[in-house]
Scaffold this motif. Structure first.
Motif, mmCIF file in Angstrom:
data_model
loop_
_atom_site.group_PDB
_atom_site.id
_atom_site.type_symbol
_atom_site.label_atom_id
_atom_site.label_comp_id
_atom_site.label_asym_id
_atom_site.label_seq_id
_atom_site.Cartn_x
_atom_site.Cartn_y
_atom_site.Cartn_z
ATOM 1 N N SER A 2 0.600 -1.140 0.037
ATOM 2 C CA SER A 2 0.048 -0.154 0.202
ATOM 3 C C SER A 2 0.870 1.272 -0.043
ATOM 4 N N PRO A 3 0.416 2.305 -0.509
ATOM 5 C CA PRO A 3 1.383 3.374 -0.477
ATOM 6 C C PRO A 3 1.754 3.907 0.672
ATOM 7 N N ILE A 4 2.753 4.348 1.144
ATOM 8 C CA ILE A 4 3.308 4.859 2.273
ATOM 9 C C ILE A 4 2.606 6.344 2.451
ATOM 10 N N ALA A 5 1.861 6.454 3.741
ATOM 11 C CA ALA A 5 1.262 7.637 3.965
ATOM 12 C C ALA A 5 1.959 8.660 4.850
ATOM 13 N N ASP A 6 2.955 7.999 5.532
ATOM 14 C CA ASP A 6 3.853 8.847 6.641
ATOM 15 C C ASP A 6 4.987 8.048 7.005
ATOM 16 N N THR A 7 6.238 8.724 7.347
ATOM 17 C CA THR A 7 7.446 8.246 7.606
ATOM 18 C C THR A 7 7.778 8.895 9.030
ATOM 19 N N ASP A 8 8.792 7.933 9.603
ATOM 20 C CA ASP A 8 9.470 8.290 10.863
ATOM 21 C C ASP A 8 10.618 7.688 11.063
ATOM 22 N N GLN A 9 11.502 8.167 11.719
ATOM 23 C CA GLN A 9 12.727 7.859 12.256
ATOM 24 C C GLN A 9 13.512 8.706 13.414
ATOM 25 N N PHE A 10 14.127 7.689 14.219
ATOM 26 C CA PHE A 10 14.752 8.350 15.372
ATOM 27 C C PHE A 10 15.950 7.543 15.932
ATOM 28 N N GLN A 11 16.607 8.203 16.703
ATOM 29 C CA GLN A 11 17.873 7.458 17.336
ATOM 30 C C GLN A 11 17.272 6.645 18.560
ATOM 31 N N GLY A 44 10.146 4.063 10.598
ATOM 32 C CA GLY A 44 8.790 3.644 10.790
ATOM 33 C C GLY A 44 7.866 4.025 9.454
ATOM 34 N N ILE A 45 6.809 3.541 9.051
ATOM 35 C CA ILE A 45 5.845 3.942 8.224
ATOM 36 C C ILE A 45 4.475 3.660 8.812
ATOM 37 N N ARG A 46 3.620 4.384 8.153
ATOM 38 C CA ARG A 46 2.336 4.402 8.262
ATOM 39 C C ARG A 46 1.532 4.304 6.691
ATOM 40 N N THR A 47 0.695 3.442 6.540
ATOM 41 C CA THR A 47 0.289 3.102 5.053
ATOM 42 C C THR A 47 -1.067 3.776 4.867
ATOM 43 N N GLU A 48 -1.486 3.940 3.629
ATOM 44 C CA GLU A 48 -2.812 4.123 3.410
ATOM 45 C C GLU A 48 -3.766 3.007 3.503
ATOM 46 N N ALA A 81 -3.339 0.932 6.326
ATOM 47 C CA ALA A 81 -3.628 0.582 7.640
ATOM 48 C C ALA A 81 -3.335 2.073 8.331
ATOM 49 N N PRO A 82 -4.296 2.937 8.437
ATOM 50 C CA PRO A 82 -3.779 4.438 8.860
ATOM 51 C C PRO A 82 -3.563 4.439 10.362
ATOM 52 N N ASP A 83 -4.243 3.390 10.890
ATOM 53 C CA ASP A 83 -3.841 3.330 12.466
ATOM 54 C C ASP A 83 -3.212 2.607 12.853
ATOM 55 N N SER A 84 -2.166 2.245 11.914
ATOM 56 C CA SER A 84 -1.010 1.334 12.564
ATOM 57 C C SER A 84 0.289 1.958 11.966
ATOM 58 N N TRP A 85 1.477 1.711 12.818
ATOM 59 C CA TRP A 85 2.873 2.126 12.499
ATOM 60 C C TRP A 85 3.389 0.885 12.444
ATOM 61 N N PHE A 86 4.358 0.536 11.543
ATOM 62 C CA PHE A 86 5.579 -0.362 11.285
ATOM 63 C C PHE A 86 6.641 0.088 11.506
ATOM 64 N N TYR A 87 7.553 -0.500 12.463
ATOM 65 C CA TYR A 87 8.933 0.117 12.598
ATOM 66 C C TYR A 87 10.044 -1.170 12.319
#
Length: 284
Positions: A111-120, A137-141, A143-149
């Motif tokens: 699914s298209p990536i809707a948002d991204t995240d990264q941290f130390q 991490g990403i959030r996808t279109e 699964a908008p209520d889930s983050w995958f890291y």
């Protein structure tokens, strides 16, 4: 939903081209919704591969290092795209590995990536220090209520940067970002460098802080072993011939897991790395 994680070892692997294509074939057949990879390398200082030439690439917010020709995730995405399977994907590098590789992690999504995240999560932020660790991490279109890291942790007994401190930082940042609030689920996929059979260390630390092991939840499962020989980082920690479970998929919230299978272990698909992969199916 199908999830796969693999510590790829990527460019360091012998017979790399053969293994890259073999793994692309695994992904083409299994078509995971989310693929998490660790030790995703590129040769530092190589020719830049412009973002606009990378099929499906989404640059991670706050990360500026360029993708270079030969980047493992880019090569995989290109092979999949050429076979008619298009993934949305992102990549970051955490450190300089083996003095020559930009070593990082990648996430691919059907699914298209809707948002991204990264941290130390490590104490060190020095790019030239091999123990520096980051999360992607990403959030996808879909699964908008889930983050995958995608996760690659340090070792429990590391005197300079122990697992417990990295784990505390990981949870603190997720909490601060609102990822652990009700109504949102978080998945952690990757190499946790913590054998499940060793009590009182990393694996128990994870479970005691409320994270759920998909292997334990799975209705169908195999032996779960993702390493069956001594590997880098474990030469003083494993006996020759010892098998253990170092790679996991954790969920923050209760979920129904239909199956958890080890892949790329020579039995279920060819070996492509010094780790085996984990594939789980999530029942909706």
């Amino acid at each position: 939903m199908k999830l796969i994680t693999l510590n790829t070892h990527s460019l360091i692997e012998e017979h790399y081209e053969k293994k890259l294509r073999a793994f692309a074939e695994v992904i083409r057949k299994e078509k995971p919704d989310i693929l998490a990879m660790q030790e995703v390398n590129q040769l530092a200082g190589g020719e830049i591969w412009p973002d606009e030439e990378l099929p499906g690439f989404v640059r991670c917010s706050g990360f500026s290092l360029p993708v270079r020709r030969g980047n493992h995730a880019a090569r995989l995405a290109e092979l999949l795209n050429d076979s008619g399977l298009s993934y949305s994907w992102t990549w970051i590098s955490a450190k300089l590995g083996y003095d020559r590789y930009d070593e990082g992690m990648a996430l691919l999504s059907l699914s298209p990536i809707a948002d991204t995240d990264q941290f130390q999560i490590s104490r060190s932020s020095d790019y030239h220090y091999w123990k520096t660790r980051r999360m992607l991490g990403i959030r996808t279109e879909a699964a908008p209520d889930s983050w995958f890291y995608t996760v690659h942790m340090g070792w429990w007994d590391d005197a300079e940067d122990p697992f417990a401190g990295q784990w505390e930082q990981l949870n603190r940042i997720l909490q601060k970002k609102g990822r652990l609030e009700r109504g949102t689920n978080v998945w952690l996929l990757g190499d946790f460098n913590s054998p499940s059979a060793v009590s009182g260390e990393g694996y128990d630390c994870i479970r005691k802080t409320g994270w759920l092991d998909s292997y334990v939840l799975a209705e169908q499962k195999d032996d779960g072993a993702t390493v069956d020989h001594v590997i880098d980082g474990w030469r003083d920690r494993m006996a020759e011939g010892e098998s253990c479970r170092l790679d996991y998929i954790f969920s923050r919230n209760p979920v129904r897991i239909g199956s958890s299978r080890v892949i790329c272990n020579g039995t279920r698909y060819p070996v492509v790395s010094d780790h085996f992969g984990v594939m789980v199916t999530v029942s909706v």
